[in-house]
Design a protein around this motif. Structure first.
Motif, PDB file in Angstrom:
ATOM      1  N   GLY A 159       0.806  -1.217   0.000  1.00  0.00           N
ATOM      2  CA  GLY A 159       0.000   0.000   0.000  1.00  0.00           C
ATOM      3  C   GLY A 159       0.837   1.264   0.000  1.00  0.00           C
ATOM      4  N   GLU A 160       1.928   1.259   0.781  1.00  0.00           N
ATOM      5  CA  GLU A 160       2.800   2.434   0.827  1.00  0.00           C
ATOM      6  C   GLU A 160       3.334   2.758  -0.569  1.00  0.00           C
ATOM      7  OE1 GLU A 160       3.513   4.518   3.204  1.00  0.00           O
ATOM      8  OE2 GLU A 160       2.406   3.488   4.797  1.00  0.00           O
ATOM      9  N   TYR A 161       3.733   1.726  -1.282  1.00  0.00           N
ATOM     10  CA  TYR A 161       4.247   1.946  -2.644  1.00  0.00           C
ATOM     11  C   TYR A 161       3.113   2.318  -3.592  1.00  0.00           C
ATOM     12  CZ  TYR A 161       8.844   0.233  -1.352  1.00  0.00           C
ATOM     13  OH  TYR A 161      10.069   0.097  -0.764  1.00  0.00           O
ATOM     14  N   LEU A 162       2.008   1.599  -3.448  1.00  0.00           N
ATOM     15  CA  LEU A 162       0.874   1.837  -4.352  1.00  0.00           C
ATOM     16  C   LEU A 162       0.376   3.276  -4.244  1.00  0.00           C
ATOM     17  CD1 LEU A 162      -1.006   0.240  -6.260  1.00  0.00           C
ATOM     18  CD2 LEU A 162      -2.593   0.067  -4.348  1.00  0.00           C
ATOM     19  N   GLY A 163       0.236   3.777  -3.026  1.00  0.00           N
ATOM     20  CA  GLY A 163      -0.240   5.139  -2.815  1.00  0.00           C
ATOM     21  C   GLY A 163       0.674   6.139  -3.493  1.00  0.00           C
ATOM     22  N   ARG A 164       1.960   5.863  -3.398  1.00  0.00           N
ATOM     23  CA  ARG A 164       2.911   6.789  -4.009  1.00  0.00           C
ATOM     24  C   ARG A 164       2.843   6.708  -5.535  1.00  0.00           C
ATOM     25  NH1 ARG A 164       4.518   5.797   0.932  1.00  0.00           N
ATOM     26  NH2 ARG A 164       5.461   7.509   2.111  1.00  0.00           N
ATOM     27  N   ILE A 165       2.645   5.515  -6.044  1.00  0.00           N
ATOM     28  CA  ILE A 165       2.480   5.384  -7.499  1.00  0.00           C
ATOM     29  C   ILE A 165       1.238   6.170  -7.930  1.00  0.00           C
ATOM     30  CG2 ILE A 165       2.015   3.789  -9.402  1.00  0.00           C
ATOM     31  CD1 ILE A 165       3.485   1.636  -7.790  1.00  0.00           C
ATOM     32  N   TYR A 166       0.180   6.063  -7.152  1.00  0.00           N
ATOM     33  CA  TYR A 166      -1.064   6.778  -7.447  1.00  0.00           C
ATOM     34  C   TYR A 166      -0.809   8.289  -7.506  1.00  0.00           C
ATOM     35  CZ  TYR A 166      -6.023   7.997  -7.174  1.00  0.00           C
ATOM     36  OH  TYR A 166      -7.261   8.508  -7.430  1.00  0.00           O
ATOM     37  N   ASP A 167      -0.050   8.773  -6.510  1.00  0.00           N
ATOM     38  CA  ASP A 167       0.301  10.202  -6.492  1.00  0.00           C
ATOM     39  C   ASP A 167       1.005  10.606  -7.777  1.00  0.00           C
ATOM     40  OD1 ASP A 167      -0.753  10.968  -4.133  1.00  0.00           O
ATOM     41  OD2 ASP A 167       1.096  10.722  -2.970  1.00  0.00           O
ATOM     42  N   GLU A 168       1.931   9.771  -8.225  1.00  0.00           N
ATOM     43  CA  GLU A 168       2.689  10.100  -9.426  1.00  0.00           C
ATOM     44  C   GLU A 168       1.775  10.118 -10.646  1.00  0.00           C
ATOM     45  OE1 GLU A 168       5.696  11.109  -9.334  1.00  0.00           O
ATOM     46  OE2 GLU A 168       6.175  10.518  -7.289  1.00  0.00           O
ATOM     47  N   VAL A 169       0.897   9.125 -10.719  1.00  0.00           N
ATOM     48  CA  VAL A 169       0.053   8.962 -11.896  1.00  0.00           C
ATOM     49  C   VAL A 169      -0.904  10.142 -12.052  1.00  0.00           C
ATOM     50  CG1 VAL A 169      -1.775   7.559 -12.897  1.00  0.00           C
ATOM     51  CG2 VAL A 169       0.245   6.473 -11.954  1.00  0.00           C
ATOM     52  N   LYS A 170      -1.374  10.659 -10.950  1.00  0.00           N
ATOM     53  CA  LYS A 170      -2.303  11.788 -11.024  1.00  0.00           C
ATOM     54  C   LYS A 170      -1.665  12.993 -11.699  1.00  0.00           C
ATOM     55  CE  LYS A 170      -3.514  11.404  -6.670  1.00  0.00           C
ATOM     56  NZ  LYS A 170      -4.138  11.528  -5.337  1.00  0.00           N
ATOM     57  N   GLY A 171      -0.365  13.124 -11.539  1.00  0.00           N
ATOM     58  CA  GLY A 171       0.371  14.159 -12.261  1.00  0.00           C
ATOM     59  C   GLY A 171      -0.057  15.579 -11.950  1.00  0.00           C
ATOM     60  N   ARG A 172      -0.451  15.826 -10.729  1.00  0.00           N
ATOM     61  CA  ARG A 172      -0.799  17.206 -10.362  1.00  0.00           C
ATOM     62  C   ARG A 172       0.459  18.064 -10.323  1.00  0.00           C
ATOM     63  NH1 ARG A 172      -4.732  15.516  -5.404  1.00  0.00           N
ATOM     64  NH2 ARG A 172      -6.376  14.654  -6.707  1.00  0.00           N
ATOM     65  N   PRO A 173       0.298  19.391 -10.459  1.00  0.00           N
ATOM     66  CA  PRO A 173       1.489  20.245 -10.322  1.00  0.00           C
ATOM     67  C   PRO A 173       2.081  20.089  -8.923  1.00  0.00           C
ATOM     68  CG  PRO A 173      -0.519  21.573 -10.556  1.00  0.00           C
ATOM     69  CD  PRO A 173      -0.912  20.159 -10.762  1.00  0.00           C
ATOM     70  N   LEU A 174       3.378  20.278  -8.823  1.00  0.00           N
ATOM     71  CA  LEU A 174       4.042  20.100  -7.534  1.00  0.00           C
ATOM     72  C   LEU A 174       3.636  21.167  -6.535  1.00  0.00           C
ATOM     73  CD1 LEU A 174       7.746  19.140  -8.255  1.00  0.00           C
ATOM     74  CD2 LEU A 174       5.948  17.746  -7.270  1.00  0.00           C
ATOM     75  N   TYR A 175       3.416  22.377  -7.055  1.00  0.00           N
ATOM     76  CA  TYR A 175       3.055  23.487  -6.160  1.00  0.00           C
ATOM     77  C   TYR A 175       2.352  24.571  -6.951  1.00  0.00           C
ATOM     78  CZ  TYR A 175       7.406  25.109  -8.291  1.00  0.00           C
ATOM     79  OH  TYR A 175       8.386  25.445  -9.184  1.00  0.00           O
ATOM     80  N   LEU A 176       1.644  25.435  -6.258  1.00  0.00           N
ATOM     81  CA  LEU A 176       0.997  26.582  -6.888  1.00  0.00           C
ATOM     82  C   LEU A 176       1.514  27.851  -6.235  1.00  0.00           C
ATOM     83  CD1 LEU A 176      -2.670  25.270  -7.096  1.00  0.00           C
ATOM     84  CD2 LEU A 176      -0.992  25.436  -8.935  1.00  0.00           C
TER      85      LEU A 176
END
Ligand code: UDP
Ligand code: MG
Length: 320
Positions: free
Chosen positions: A289-306
Motif C-alpha cells: 500500500g505504501e508503494y501503491l499510494g505513491r504510485i497513485y500520487d505520481e500517476v495523477k500528475g498534479r502540479p508540484l506546487y501553486l
C-alpha cells in the motif's frame, strides 16, 4: 543591480517571521566578505504568520532578496524544489531559515565549489538544542537508510548543501512528487564532498519536524523512493513461513502415523499460528500500500506546487 547572481541562497520558510530579518542580516554580512554576487530566495510555504509581509519588506529594502509565496503549505521538500526551480545562480546553497545551519559556513562551501566540487554538503559534527528523541531517531534513520538503499546517502547530513548548476538542472528533470532531496542529490553523482560544521540551536520560533507525525511520513518517503527491500521482505517472509509450516505439516503427519494417540497441542497453537500469519499478511499488504499510494500520487500528475505571490521573480509557467 539586476546582474545575474553567482550564488543563490534558497530558503524554505514556514512561520519564520521572527527569524527572517536576522537571517538576511547574517547572510548579507557573510556574502559581502566573499565578494560573490548573490541572491536570497525565500520560499514561503504557506506560512500562517507574517512571514510573507516580512519577505515583501526585505525585498523592497534590498532587491537581492527575492521571494515566492505558495497558495498553501506544500511541505519542505516541495518548497526547496520551487527554490531550485527559480534560483538564477551558478550555484545554490540550500539552507533552513532558522539559522541552525550558520551562514558563516558558506565561504568554505564556496571555496570547495571553486575547487571544482559540484556538491558540498554540510556534515553535522554536533547538534545543539535538539531533543534526545530527535537525536536518537535521526541517527537510527540515517543508518537504516544507508543500509537498505543502493545510493550512498552521506551520514549525518541534512539538506544544508551547496549545489552546482548542473546538479540543479539534473534535479529539475526529476518529476517525482515524493521528493527526498537528501537522496536525489547523491543519486545525481558528479564530484561531491562534505565539510563539517556545528549545527546551532534554532534562532527563534519552534521546530516543525520534532514529532513522530512529521518524521514518520518523511522516513517512509525516503525509504520507498530509494529501496525495494521492504517489498522483498514480504517475499522472503512468505518463503520462510511457508518453509517452516511445510516442516510442521510433515511432523504432524509423522506423529499421527507413528506415535500412539498423543493429542497434539490444541487450540492455543492454532490460534497463535493463525493470528501470526494474519499479522504478517496485513503488514505485507501495508507495505504494498505504501508503494501503491505513491504510485497513485505520481500517476495523477498534479502540479508540484501553486504560486500565489512573487517578489523579484518573473512570471512563468508553473512546473508540473
Ligand atoms: N519548513 C517548510 N515547510 C514546512 C515545514 C518547515 O518550508 O512545512 C521549513 C522551515 O521554515 C525551516 C525548514 O523547513 O526553514 C526546517 O524546519 P525546522 O527548522 O522546523 O526543522 P528542524 O530543523 O527542526 O528539523
Ligand atoms: Mg531547524
Amino acid at each position: 543591480m539586476n546582474s545575474k547572481p553567482t550564488i543563490s541562497i534558497v530558503v524554505p520558510v514556514y512561520n519564520e517571521e521572527l527569524v527572517l530579518p536576522e537571517l538576511y542580516q547574517r547572510i548579507s554580512v557573510v556574502m559581502a566578505q566573499t565578494g560573490e554576487p548573490w541572491e536570497l530566495l525565500l520560499v514561503n510555504d504557506g506560512s500562517r504568520d507574517r512571514s510573507a509581509e516580512v519577505i515583501g519588506q526585505l525585498h523592497s529594502q534590498d532587491g537581492r532578496v527575492k521571494g515566492i509565496s505558495f497558495s498553501r503549505n506544500f511541505g519542505f521538500q516541495i518548497a526547496a524544489t520551487a527554490g531550485l526551480d527559480h534560483a538564477q545562480g551558478d550555484a545554490v546553497i540550500l539552507t533552513d531559515a532558522d539559522l541552525q545551519d550558520p551562514p558563516e559556513v558558506y565561504p568554505q562551501m564556496i571555496a570547495k565549489w571553486r575547487e571544482g566540487y559540484d556538491v558540498v554538503y554540510g556534515i553535522r559534527k554536533s547538534r545543539v538544542g535538539e531533543t534526545w528523541f530527535k537525536l536518537v531517531t535521526s541517527k537510527l534513520f540515517y543508518r537504516l537508510i544507508y543500509r537498505i538503499t543502493s545510493i550512498d546517502i552521506p551520514l549525518d547530513t541534512g539538506d544544508f548543501r551547496l549545489m552546482d548548476r548542473r546538479v540543479i538542472d539534473a534535479i529539475r528533470q526529476m518529476p517525482e512528487r515524493n521528493r527526498f532531496l537528501r537522496g536525489l542529490v547523491p543519486w545525481v553523482g558528479y564530484k561531491q564532498t562534505g565539510i563539517e560544521y556545528e549545527r546551532q540551536a534554532r534562532f527563534a520560533g519552534e521546530s516543525k519536524f520534532g514529532g513522530v507525525r512529521q518524521m514518520l511520513p518523511f522516513a517512509l518517503d525516503a525509504i520507498t523512493s530509494f529501496s525495494y527491500i521492504p517489498l522483498q521482505l514480504a517475499t522472503y517472509l512468505g518463503f520462510t513461513i511457508a518453509g517452516v509450516s511445510g516442516l510442521a505439516i510433515l511432523m504432524v503427519v509423522l506423529v499421527r502415523l507413528l506415535g500412539p494417540q498423543t493429542p497434539l497441542l490444541g487450540q492455543a497453537t492454532t490460534l497463535v499460528a493463525v493470528l501470526f500469519l494474519g499479522g504478517v499478511q496485513l503488514i505485507s499488504l501495508g507495505i504494498i500500500g505504501e508503494y501503491l499510494g505513491r504510485i497513485y500520487d505520481e500517476v495523477k500528475g498534479r502540479p508540484l506546487y501553486l504560486i500565489d505571490k512573487r517578489w523579484g521573480i518573473e512570471d512563468e509557467e508553473v512546473k508540473g
